[in-house]
Design an enzyme around this catalytic site. Structure first.
Site, PDB file in Angstrom:
ATOM      1  N   ASN A  35     -85.774 -49.736 -12.432  1.00  0.00           N
ATOM      2  CA  ASN A  35     -85.833 -49.006 -13.522  1.00  0.00           C
ATOM      3  C   ASN A  35     -84.168 -48.011 -13.322  1.00  0.00           C
ATOM      4  O   ASN A  35     -84.179 -47.016 -13.463  1.00  0.00           O
ATOM      5  CB  ASN A  35     -86.788 -48.041 -13.005  1.00  0.00           C
ATOM      6  CG  ASN A  35     -86.754 -47.783 -11.785  1.00  0.00           C
ATOM      7  OD1 ASN A  35     -85.876 -47.930 -11.271  1.00  0.00           O
ATOM      8  ND2 ASN A  35     -88.209 -46.947 -11.083  1.00  0.00           N
ATOM      9  N   LYS A  84     -92.389 -44.697  -9.824  1.00  0.00           N
ATOM     10  CA  LYS A  84     -91.800 -42.832  -9.987  1.00  0.00           C
ATOM     11  C   LYS A  84     -92.283 -42.311 -10.580  1.00  0.00           C
ATOM     12  O   LYS A  84     -92.717 -40.730 -11.353  1.00  0.00           O
ATOM     13  CB  LYS A  84     -90.686 -41.809  -9.470  1.00  0.00           C
ATOM     14  CG  LYS A  84     -90.021 -42.264 -10.774  1.00  0.00           C
ATOM     15  CD  LYS A  84     -88.306 -42.234 -10.685  1.00  0.00           C
ATOM     16  CE  LYS A  84     -87.323 -42.546 -11.550  1.00  0.00           C
ATOM     17  NZ  LYS A  84     -86.457 -41.736 -11.634  1.00  0.00           N
ATOM     18  N   SER A 124     -91.898 -35.445  -2.851  1.00  0.00           N
ATOM     19  CA  SER A 124     -92.414 -34.916  -4.010  1.00  0.00           C
ATOM     20  C   SER A 124     -93.205 -33.456  -3.935  1.00  0.00           C
ATOM     21  O   SER A 124     -93.961 -33.634  -2.784  1.00  0.00           O
ATOM     22  CB  SER A 124     -92.659 -35.796  -4.902  1.00  0.00           C
ATOM     23  OG  SER A 124     -93.493 -35.415  -6.232  1.00  0.00           O
ATOM     24  N   ALA A 125     -93.185 -32.532  -4.973  1.00  0.00           N
ATOM     25  CA  ALA A 125     -94.187 -31.970  -4.934  1.00  0.00           C
ATOM     26  C   ALA A 125     -95.621 -32.352  -5.652  1.00  0.00           C
ATOM     27  O   ALA A 125     -96.937 -31.263  -5.672  1.00  0.00           O
ATOM     28  CB  ALA A 125     -92.842 -30.818  -6.161  1.00  0.00           C
ATOM     29  N   TYR A 148     -98.987 -41.476  -7.881  1.00  0.00           N
ATOM     30  CA  TYR A 148     -97.974 -41.494  -7.424  1.00  0.00           C
ATOM     31  C   TYR A 148     -97.420 -40.631  -5.878  1.00  0.00           C
ATOM     32  O   TYR A 148     -96.825 -41.000  -5.102  1.00  0.00           O
ATOM     33  CB  TYR A 148     -96.855 -41.470  -8.129  1.00  0.00           C
ATOM     34  CG  TYR A 148     -95.683 -40.545  -7.706  1.00  0.00           C
ATOM     35  CD1 TYR A 148     -94.392 -41.396  -7.587  1.00  0.00           C
ATOM     36  CD2 TYR A 148     -94.981 -38.554  -7.861  1.00  0.00           C
ATOM     37  CE1 TYR A 148     -93.614 -41.016  -7.129  1.00  0.00           C
ATOM     38  CE2 TYR A 148     -94.527 -38.627  -7.553  1.00  0.00           C
ATOM     39  CZ  TYR A 148     -92.767 -39.605  -7.251  1.00  0.00           C
ATOM     40  OH  TYR A 148     -92.442 -38.371  -7.218  1.00  0.00           O
ATOM     41  N   LYS A 152     -96.650 -40.984  -1.213  1.00  0.00           N
ATOM     42  CA  LYS A 152     -95.829 -39.719  -1.054  1.00  0.00           C
ATOM     43  C   LYS A 152     -96.005 -39.272  -0.211  1.00  0.00           C
ATOM     44  O   LYS A 152     -95.560 -39.099   1.479  1.00  0.00           O
ATOM     45  CB  LYS A 152     -95.227 -38.706  -2.132  1.00  0.00           C
ATOM     46  CG  LYS A 152     -94.545 -39.332  -3.115  1.00  0.00           C
ATOM     47  CD  LYS A 152     -92.916 -39.963  -2.457  1.00  0.00           C
ATOM     48  CE  LYS A 152     -91.690 -40.472  -3.697  1.00  0.00           C
ATOM     49  NZ  LYS A 152     -90.419 -41.114  -3.648  1.00  0.00           N
ATOM     50  N   ASN A 197     -90.976 -40.388 -19.475  1.00  0.00           N
ATOM     51  CA  ASN A 197     -92.181 -39.633 -18.658  1.00  0.00           C
ATOM     52  C   ASN A 197     -92.011 -38.232 -18.150  1.00  0.00           C
ATOM     53  O   ASN A 197     -93.286 -37.160 -18.324  1.00  0.00           O
ATOM     54  CB  ASN A 197     -92.854 -40.482 -17.035  1.00  0.00           C
ATOM     55  CG  ASN A 197     -93.190 -41.972 -17.513  1.00  0.00           C
ATOM     56  OD1 ASN A 197     -94.364 -42.007 -17.777  1.00  0.00           O
ATOM     57  ND2 ASN A 197     -92.741 -42.915 -17.250  1.00  0.00           N
ATOM     58  N   ASN A 198     -90.861 -38.204 -18.228  1.00  0.00           N
ATOM     59  CA  ASN A 198     -90.097 -36.784 -17.640  1.00  0.00           C
ATOM     60  C   ASN A 198     -90.092 -35.130 -19.273  1.00  0.00           C
ATOM     61  O   ASN A 198     -89.651 -36.375 -19.773  1.00  0.00           O
ATOM     62  CB  ASN A 198     -89.055 -36.550 -16.969  1.00  0.00           C
ATOM     63  CG  ASN A 198     -90.217 -37.740 -15.442  1.00  0.00           C
ATOM     64  OD1 ASN A 198     -90.272 -36.743 -15.490  1.00  0.00           O
ATOM     65  ND2 ASN A 198     -89.162 -37.766 -14.615  1.00  0.00           N
ATOM     66  N   LEU A 199     -89.908 -34.322 -19.074  1.00  0.00           N
ATOM     67  CA  LEU A 199     -89.780 -33.981 -20.032  1.00  0.00           C
ATOM     68  C   LEU A 199     -88.519 -33.664 -20.206  1.00  0.00           C
ATOM     69  O   LEU A 199     -88.101 -33.927 -21.703  1.00  0.00           O
ATOM     70  CB  LEU A 199     -90.092 -31.941 -19.930  1.00  0.00           C
ATOM     71  CG  LEU A 199     -90.523 -31.529 -20.605  1.00  0.00           C
ATOM     72  CD1 LEU A 199     -90.625 -31.591 -21.851  1.00  0.00           C
ATOM     73  CD2 LEU A 199     -90.163 -29.752 -20.104  1.00  0.00           C
ATOM     74  N   ARG A 291    -102.110 -34.963 -19.559  1.00  0.00           N
ATOM     75  CA  ARG A 291    -102.460 -36.161 -18.851  1.00  0.00           C
ATOM     76  C   ARG A 291    -103.257 -36.584 -17.563  1.00  0.00           C
ATOM     77  O   ARG A 291    -102.936 -35.349 -16.482  1.00  0.00           O
ATOM     78  CB  ARG A 291    -100.692 -36.932 -18.208  1.00  0.00           C
ATOM     79  CG  ARG A 291     -99.839 -37.228 -19.344  1.00  0.00           C
ATOM     80  CD  ARG A 291     -98.631 -37.154 -19.717  1.00  0.00           C
ATOM     81  NE  ARG A 291     -98.070 -35.693 -18.478  1.00  0.00           N
ATOM     82  CZ  ARG A 291     -96.360 -36.415 -18.088  1.00  0.00           C
ATOM     83  NH1 ARG A 291     -95.632 -37.269 -18.771  1.00  0.00           N
ATOM     84  NH2 ARG A 291     -95.770 -35.303 -16.707  1.00  0.00           N
ATOM     85  N   ASP A 294    -102.330 -34.480 -14.003  1.00  0.00           N
ATOM     86  CA  ASP A 294    -101.828 -33.240 -14.271  1.00  0.00           C
ATOM     87  C   ASP A 294    -102.125 -32.153 -13.468  1.00  0.00           C
ATOM     88  O   ASP A 294    -103.145 -32.118 -13.902  1.00  0.00           O
ATOM     89  CB  ASP A 294    -100.790 -33.378 -15.606  1.00  0.00           C
ATOM     90  CG  ASP A 294     -99.330 -34.067 -16.276  1.00  0.00           C
ATOM     91  OD1 ASP A 294     -99.022 -34.568 -15.280  1.00  0.00           O
ATOM     92  OD2 ASP A 294     -99.217 -33.868 -17.185  1.00  0.00           O
TER      93      ASP A 294
END
Length: 348
Positions: A35, A84, A124-125, A148, A152, A197-199, A291, A294
């Site tokens: 990716n 990710k 990751s948060a 995901y 982590k 996938n991200n904003l 989603r 989320d």
């Protein structure tokens, strides 16, 4: 003595390689390019004027991966490699568990065999799950809400167990919030495969004409405008956090987790407005369903990183949007055009 960067061709990995090279470190990159693009590494060399070794290897192949340790004197590892996408992990959990966890186990086994005991882990948060309060500090309850995030979290536990078994291990766990932006040159940036996938890459793809409109996933969260709130951090600030963490693990032993964020949350609508301000025109969007996996509000308490690493995020939201737009407008199709030219030149 070299720093091994797994997943170094990716978005955060490539920016971190720039910072490492500019700081005088020797770098060895491993990436399977599933990716990411090798063009990003060519541009890292272009930006820094420095060369480094690159191995196109999958961490799941221990035999192939061991060659890296045999051929190089590795001093420490920065471990980015892994799948990710939150949504994809909900649909394909076994793929995520196998790839992310097994790949890390292979890496740690080789590190142990070759006496490499210093690591920075890209967490990751999402390990905080449905946090009951914000800002989120490192001692907040952990409990990811998607596959995901659970990979982590499981890897974090593996890191802690390794140190219990051998106190010589020195590991910094970096819990990222939401990286956006790009290198100020416009030559490095986020280049997701398919629909983002991200904003931010979604916004920039709409702005450049690659996508018709932005999809906002849910407007019924308990926030000011109903859209999700996140802590957005410039990718260069994030990359520099890895250098500070590297200094820490080289000088100490133990396992410590650090939030890398700004400590401020912005909603999706606020981010769209900030980007519209930068480019001077509207970004069309459509509200869709939430989603799976989320959460509504997530932003960091980054004071531990400031106190123990001497790190703080310096770049604001306007600079994040401006650098993201500079990257996307200069590279409307990401790295694919350069890759195509390279292949065509080889064939001809």
């Amino acid at each position: 003595m070299a720093i091994l960067v797994t997943g170094g061709a990716g978005y955060i990995g490539s920016h971190t390689c720039v910072e490492l090279l500019n700081a005088g470190y020797e770098v060895v990159v491993v990436d399977n390019l599933c990716n990411s693009s090798s063009e990003s590494l060519r541009r890292v060399k272009e930006i820094t004027g420095k060369d480094f070794k690159f191995y196109q290897i999958d961490l799941l192949s221990r035999k192939d991966f061991e060659v890296v340790f045999k051929q190089n004197k590795i001093e420490a590892v920065i471990h980015f490699a892994g799948l990710k996408a939150v949504g994809e992990s909900v649909r394909l959990p076994l793929r995520y568990y196998h790839n992310n966890i097994t790949g890390t186990l292979v890496l740690c086994d080789l590190m142990q065999e070759y006496a490499v005991e210093r690591m920075i882990f890209s967490s990751s948060a999402t390990v905080y799950g449905m946090s009951e309060s914000v800002p989120i500090a490192e001692d907040a309850p952990l409990g990811a809400t998607n596959a995901y995030g659970r990979t982590k979290l499981m890897i974090e536990e593996i890191m802690k167990d390794m140190h219990v078994s051998d106190p010589k291990w020195s590991i910094a766990i970096l819990r990222y919030f939401n990286p956006i932006g790009a290198h100020s040159s416009g030559r490095l940036g986020e280049d997701p495969n398919g629909i983002p996938n991200n904003l931010m890459p979604f916004i920039t793809q709409v702005a450049v004409g690659g996508l018709k409109e932005l999809q906002i996933y849910g407007n019924d969260y308990p926030t000011l405008d109903g859209t999700g709130v996140r802590d957005y951090i410039h990718v260069v600030d994030l990359a520099r956090g890895h250098l500070k963490a590297l200094e820490k693990v080289m000088a100490n032993t133990g396992v410590e987790a650090y939030n890398l964020g700004t400590g401020r949350g912005y909603s999706v609508v606020e981010m769209v407005s900030a980007f519209e301000k930068v480019i001077g025109r509207r970004i069309p969007y459509r509200i869709t369903d939430r989603r799976p996996g989320d959460i509504g509000i997530c932003y960091s308490d980054p004071t531990k990183a400031e106190r123990e690493l001497g790190w703080i995020a310096e770049k604001g939201i306007d600079e994040m949007c401006l650098d993201a737009w500079r990257w996307q407008s200069n590279n409307p199709c990401g790295y694919v055009e350069e890759d195509t030219i390279l292949v065509e030149s080889i064939i001809s």
